[in-house]
Design a protein around this motif. Structure first.
Motif, PDB file in Angstrom:
ATOM      1  N   ALA A  50      -0.971  -1.507 -10.732  1.00  0.00           N
ATOM      2  CA  ALA A  50      -1.593  -0.481  -9.885  1.00  0.00           C
ATOM      3  C   ALA A  50      -0.666   0.724  -9.712  1.00  0.00           C
ATOM      4  O   ALA A  50      -1.108   1.875  -9.765  1.00  0.00           O
ATOM      5  CB  ALA A  50      -1.953  -1.072  -8.527  1.00  0.00           C
TER       6      ALA A  50
ATOM      7  N   ASP B 294      -6.808  -5.239  -2.574  1.00  0.00           N
ATOM      8  CA  ASP B 294      -7.109  -4.372  -1.431  1.00  0.00           C
ATOM      9  C   ASP B 294      -7.036  -5.113  -0.095  1.00  0.00           C
ATOM     10  O   ASP B 294      -6.749  -4.506   0.935  1.00  0.00           O
ATOM     11  CB  ASP B 294      -8.476  -3.701  -1.596  1.00  0.00           C
ATOM     12  CG  ASP B 294      -9.560  -4.670  -2.020  1.00  0.00           C
ATOM     13  OD1 ASP B 294      -9.317  -5.449  -2.949  1.00  0.00           O
ATOM     14  OD2 ASP B 294     -10.660  -4.647  -1.431  1.00  0.00           O
TER      15      ASP B 294
ATOM     16  N   LEU C 254       0.319  -5.698  -8.827  1.00  0.00           N
ATOM     17  CA  LEU C 254       0.771  -4.564  -8.028  1.00  0.00           C
ATOM     18  C   LEU C 254       1.501  -3.541  -8.893  1.00  0.00           C
ATOM     19  O   LEU C 254       1.279  -2.328  -8.763  1.00  0.00           O
ATOM     20  CB  LEU C 254       1.672  -5.048  -6.896  1.00  0.00           C
ATOM     21  CG  LEU C 254       2.345  -3.970  -6.039  1.00  0.00           C
ATOM     22  CD1 LEU C 254       1.297  -3.051  -5.405  1.00  0.00           C
ATOM     23  CD2 LEU C 254       3.223  -4.606  -4.970  1.00  0.00           C
TER      24      LEU C 254
ATOM     25  N   LEU D  55      -5.407  -0.379  -5.467  1.00  0.00           N
ATOM     26  CA  LEU D  55      -5.241  -1.799  -5.133  1.00  0.00           C
ATOM     27  C   LEU D  55      -6.541  -2.564  -5.334  1.00  0.00           C
ATOM     28  O   LEU D  55      -6.541  -3.719  -5.777  1.00  0.00           O
ATOM     29  CB  LEU D  55      -4.760  -1.949  -3.687  1.00  0.00           C
ATOM     30  CG  LEU D  55      -3.317  -1.529  -3.414  1.00  0.00           C
ATOM     31  CD1 LEU D  55      -3.015  -1.596  -1.924  1.00  0.00           C
ATOM     32  CD2 LEU D  55      -2.338  -2.414  -4.190  1.00  0.00           C
TER      33      LEU D  55
ATOM     34  N   VAL E  72       0.835  -1.200   0.000  1.00  0.00           N
ATOM     35  CA  VAL E  72       0.000   0.000   0.000  1.00  0.00           C
ATOM     36  C   VAL E  72       0.876   1.259   0.000  1.00  0.00           C
ATOM     37  O   VAL E  72       0.551   2.261  -0.651  1.00  0.00           O
ATOM     38  CB  VAL E  72      -0.982   0.012   1.194  1.00  0.00           C
ATOM     39  CG1 VAL E  72      -0.249   0.153   2.519  1.00  0.00           C
ATOM     40  CG2 VAL E  72      -2.020   1.118   1.036  1.00  0.00           C
TER      41      VAL E  72
ATOM     42  N   GLU F 235      -3.233  -5.097   1.523  1.00  0.00           N
ATOM     43  CA  GLU F 235      -2.567  -3.793   1.598  1.00  0.00           C
ATOM     44  C   GLU F 235      -1.348  -3.776   2.509  1.00  0.00           C
ATOM     45  O   GLU F 235      -0.365  -3.080   2.238  1.00  0.00           O
ATOM     46  CB  GLU F 235      -3.564  -2.724   2.047  1.00  0.00           C
ATOM     47  CG  GLU F 235      -4.181  -3.005   3.428  1.00  0.00           C
ATOM     48  CD  GLU F 235      -5.116  -1.887   3.885  1.00  0.00           C
ATOM     49  OE1 GLU F 235      -4.597  -0.867   4.342  1.00  0.00           O
ATOM     50  OE2 GLU F 235      -6.334  -2.059   3.753  1.00  0.00           O
TER      51      GLU F 235
END
Length: 461
Positions: A158, A137, A155, A131, A105, A140
């Motif tokens: 993102a 999500d 990832l 995410l 995150v 995270e």
């Protein structure tokens, strides 16, 4: 907002070899460009040239323009100033792009903080949304090493999307992902097009090329052999390689499976695995037999690689028992999903193989024989792992395992970096080795179609 990326007569070469020759390409808003080609054909070099990250040992001729901005006349400092803000790269190898010491995150959040100058709270909120868009999500607070290869790939998608750059360069964006996630990534890339970004996608995945409609180029041995609209190439391919590429789908494979055996090499009883409150599977019974191919199939992050590691004794199950008749650990070999992790980055490949051959009392001619079978140029041995393509490095990782003549090979997504033609050749070769050497092949794959073509047993997670 840039409206056009133009590449004019781009050639990339070493002192004794031409890697790319007179490449001419145009990318416009609403007209993405997808480059298809085999591993090592030079596709990724085009992205490196645009990005300004080309290896200093390589020579470059030609011109690259972003509208009126002549990229090749900019200093290194000026080129780097564009990174993330104007030009974003979705890298081929997530392991080289992610920080293993930072929670995922935070890796997304810092893009919002330092590129978009948002506060910590707003950056965190935006990163959670990024995410969620790639179904990460709930992870995270995880670190990259706690994720599967496919999850790390998502990832990086993102992170790249978070930059909101005007030019997006995507280098093999779907390798290691199951079909549903490939469609999701293609949908995300199409959204970038709708947001008027310039998009260049390098891929060996024909399905991804079908989803992203625009201009399509096909590269063979450093030359652009076809360059036309998406529709024209898929409906009326002209070059022999393009025709062969479009016909190489695994649904067209004709291959005889290995014969079933009764000799059990590994028996797993009542295997369960949990991470905290996350239960991957429970009470599995699995046997790996001599001369057979067993495939584990499932979506990214479902625990395929973990199960393979448990069967080989690399990881321990939460519950259950592994019984093996293999006496020497060297007879259990793994081909890793992430090829760079199998090689020392500071050594040339030749130095690495020489150390390996000396350690195991092998002969160099055995290595050269495998290079011929895998259609690899010996000249590649003079390079470091970062200086060859992902597909070439994957084939070398396969060779290193085969040199040891193991009883069991755990092959973790070994074809995810290979173009369809090379993929077919490698799979056919491995099946033939299983038959001749009577070894056991444990294949991890997200491609159920390939598993069905070659496997004696399929475990779906």
């Amino acid at each position: 907002m840039f409206s056009k990326l133009k590449i004019i007569n781009l050639s990339i070469f070493t002192d004794n070899k031409i890697l790319l020759e007179n490449i001419n390409l145009v990318i416009k808003q609403g007209e993405p460009l997808v480059l298809l080609g085999e591993s090592g054909s030079g596709k990724s070099l085009i992205i490196d040239a645009v990005m300004g990250s080309l290896d200093s040992k390589l020579n470059l001729k030609g011109e690259i323009f972003l509208d009126d901005l002549d990229l090749l006349r900019l200093s290194n400092k000026q080129r780097r100033a564009l990174w993330g803000k104007k030009i974003a790269l979705l890298p081929q190898e997530p392991s080289r792009a992610l920080d293993p010491t930072m929670k995922i995150v935070n890796q997304v959040s810092e893009v919002h903080q330092y590129i978009h100058k948002r506060g910590k709270r707003k950056s965190y909120k935006h990163s959670l949304k990024d995410l969620k868009d790639v179904s990460l999500d709930s992870f995270e607070d995880s670190y990259p090493f706690e994720l599967s290869g496919g999850m790390c790939q998502r990832l990086t998608i993102a992170i790249t999307h978070a930059s909101n750059a005007q030019v997006l360069l995507a280098d093999e964006p779907t390798k290691g992902l199951d079909q549903a996630l490939c469609k999701s990534v293609a949908k995300r890339l199409n959204k970038e097009i709708n947001d008027n970004r310039l998009l260049l996608v390098v891929t060996h995945d024909i399905e991804v090329a079908k989803y992203i409609k625009g201009t399509l180029g096909v590269i063979v041995d450093g030359k652009l052999v076809e360059y036309n609209t998406h529709k024209n190439i898929f409906t009326n391919p002209q070059h022999l390689y393009t025709k062969k590429l479009l016909q190489s789908d695994s649904s067209n494979w004709e291959i005889e499976k290995a014969k079933e055996s009764s000799q059990i090499l590994i028996e797993a009883k009542n295997i369960s695995k949990t991470y905290g409150e996350n239960k991957l599977y429970e009470n599995l019974y699995i046997t790996l037999k001599k001369g057979e191919i067993t495939s584990i199939v499932g979506k990214s992050g479902c625990g395929k690689s973990t199960l393979g590691d448990i069967l080989l004794g690399i990881k321990k199950p939460t519950k259950g028992k592994i019984i093996t008749s293999i006496l020497s650990p060297i007879q259990l070999q793994k081909i890793y999903q992430d090829p760079p992790s199998a090689f020392l980055p500071h050594q040339t490949l030749l130095e690495g193989f020489e150390d390996f051959i000396k350690l195991h009392k092998l002969c160099m001619h055995m290595l050269y024989d495998w290079f011929n079978k895998m259609k690899l140029d010996r000249e590649l041995l003079n390079r470091k792992p970062s200086e060859v393509s992902g597909g070439q490095l994957q084939r070398m990782a396969i060779i290193r395992v085969l040199l040891l003549k193991p009883s069991i090979i755990f092959a973790d997504e070994i074809t995810s970096r290979l173009d369809p033609i090379t993929q077919q050749e490698i799979i056919y070769l491995l099946v033939d080795i299983v038959k001749k050497e009577q070894l056991s092949l444990l294949l991890i794959t997200h491609d159920l179609q390939i598993a069905q073509k070659i496997s004696n047993k399929i475990i779906q997670l």
